[in-house]
Write a protein that holds these residues in place. Structure first.
Motif, PDB file in Angstrom:
ATOM      1  N   GLU A 140      24.827   4.472 -36.992  1.00  0.00           N
ATOM      2  CA  GLU A 140      24.608   3.587 -35.870  1.00  0.00           C
ATOM      3  C   GLU A 140      23.201   3.773 -35.327  1.00  0.00           C
ATOM      4  O   GLU A 140      22.494   4.582 -35.806  1.00  0.00           O
ATOM      5  N   ARG A 181      25.977  -1.254 -35.484  1.00  0.00           N
ATOM      6  CA  ARG A 181      26.891  -0.256 -36.078  1.00  0.00           C
ATOM      7  C   ARG A 181      26.729  -0.903 -37.503  1.00  0.00           C
ATOM      8  O   ARG A 181      26.982  -1.931 -37.816  1.00  0.00           O
ATOM      9  N   ALA A 200      27.152  -3.716 -31.489  1.00  0.00           N
ATOM     10  CA  ALA A 200      28.379  -2.851 -31.392  1.00  0.00           C
ATOM     11  C   ALA A 200      28.940  -3.394 -30.003  1.00  0.00           C
ATOM     12  O   ALA A 200      30.170  -3.386 -29.939  1.00  0.00           O
TER      13      ALA A 200
END
Length: 320
Positions: free
Chosen positions: A231, A298, A279
């Motif tokens: 991430e 992400r 995300a």
């Protein structure tokens, strides 16, 4: 040494196959380059840095090769202008997440500060983090080694030949004061939408898994790197396409992210998420007195572009 740690931690690494640099010849465009014998320098998925900062063409920005031929190649995102004959291309050493490669380990040997006693570790599984990404900080990678076993060795016999009092050799800084680059665009698109931002946090999300074994040290037979979904979070100025990024979240639009630090050859690196998704909805915040929006991306661990582990990697680190 850094390359070895990245390879052990991430699973794979690829470097220039012929030379670190090459000279551009005529016929290049903002999204492709021409050099002599291009296919002897890099492979698709590998990073390359084009030109020098302020040349209004490559600007010393790190791009990612998407296609290679005998005398040229294609890359993304686009340069500000087409490279010209005589410009320099520097080819990166690229570490990439390779989750199906065999587990690698490192052994270490630490020599005492006040004596020549040593501590030796074996069977070390490596994870890493990237720190110092805020304004004015020194970017650095930190590596954590989970060792299977260790022993202390007293200074005697051959061990005494280690010169533990030697001074560390000085070298030029590994970075410079140049501003890097934040690229956030659609997945593998050649468009060049650079962003203004700060507050970058990169989380590889690598873990170490214990393999239980009654005969192992403390009941552990081995450690192995476990897969995770990388991430990255970045704070962008609030007017940096917030409605568009919110729409990307709602529609699940695939994105590409490249974060570059430095621009001089030998002192630059970039972290790339070739295929990722927003995300969460961007949230408003404050950074250094400015209104920003925090955006988290992400990585897509099912990314399938190309036929190699390098092409399919969810996260790549290019050192140039």
């Amino acid at each position: 040494v850094i390359g070895t740690f990245f390879e052990v931690a991430m699973g794979g690494i690829v470097g220039p196959t012929n030379a670190r640099t090459a000279t551009v010849v005529a016929g290049s465009t903002a999204t492709n380059f021409n050099v002599d014998s291009a296919n002897t320098f890099c492979v698709p998925g590998q990073g390359l840095k084009i030109g020098a900062k302020g040349d209004t063409r490559g600007n010393g920005e790190i791009k990612v090769c998407t296609k290679i031929t005998a005398d040229g190649g294609e890359y993304y995102p686009a340069c500000q202008g087409a490279p010209v004959a005589g410009d320099t291309i520097a080819f990166c050493t690229t570490a990439y997440l390779d989750e199906d490669t065999a587990q690698n380990y490192v052994d270490t040997l630490a020599i005492g500060d006040d004596s020549a006693d040593q501590r030796q570790t074996v069977g070390g599984a490596v994870t890493f983090g990237i720190e110092g990404l805020a304004a004015g900080e020194l970017p650095k990678a930190s590596f954590e080694i989970t060792a299977a076993d260790h022993q202390y060795v007293e200074a005697s016999g051959d061990r005494a030949s280690f010169d533990h009092n030697a001074s560390a050799a000085g070298s030029d800084p590994a970075h410079d004061r140049a501003i890097g680059l934040i690229h956030i665009g659609d997945s593998l698109a050649t468009a060049r939408p650079s962003r203004k931002g700060a507050g970058v946090t990169i989380t590889p999300n690598l873990t170490v898994i214990e393999h239980p074994e009654p005969g192992g040290v403390n009941g552990i037979g081995a450690y192995e790197r476990g897969p995770g979904v990388p991430e990255v979070e970045v704070s962008l100025l609030h007017d940096q396409d917030m409605p568009g990024l919110a729409q990307d979240y709602n529609s699940g639009t695939a994105k590409s992210v490249i974060l570059q630090y430095g621009h001089a050859t030998g002192k630059a690196f970039a972290v790339e998420f070739p295929d990722c998704y927003v995300a969460d909805l961007p949230t408003r915040d404050e950074e250094e007195g400015l209104t920003v929006s925090k955006v988290k991306f992400r990585a897509n661990e099912d990314f399938t572009a190309g036929s190699t582990d390098l092409n399919r990697s969810a996260m790549r680190i290019h050192r140039c």
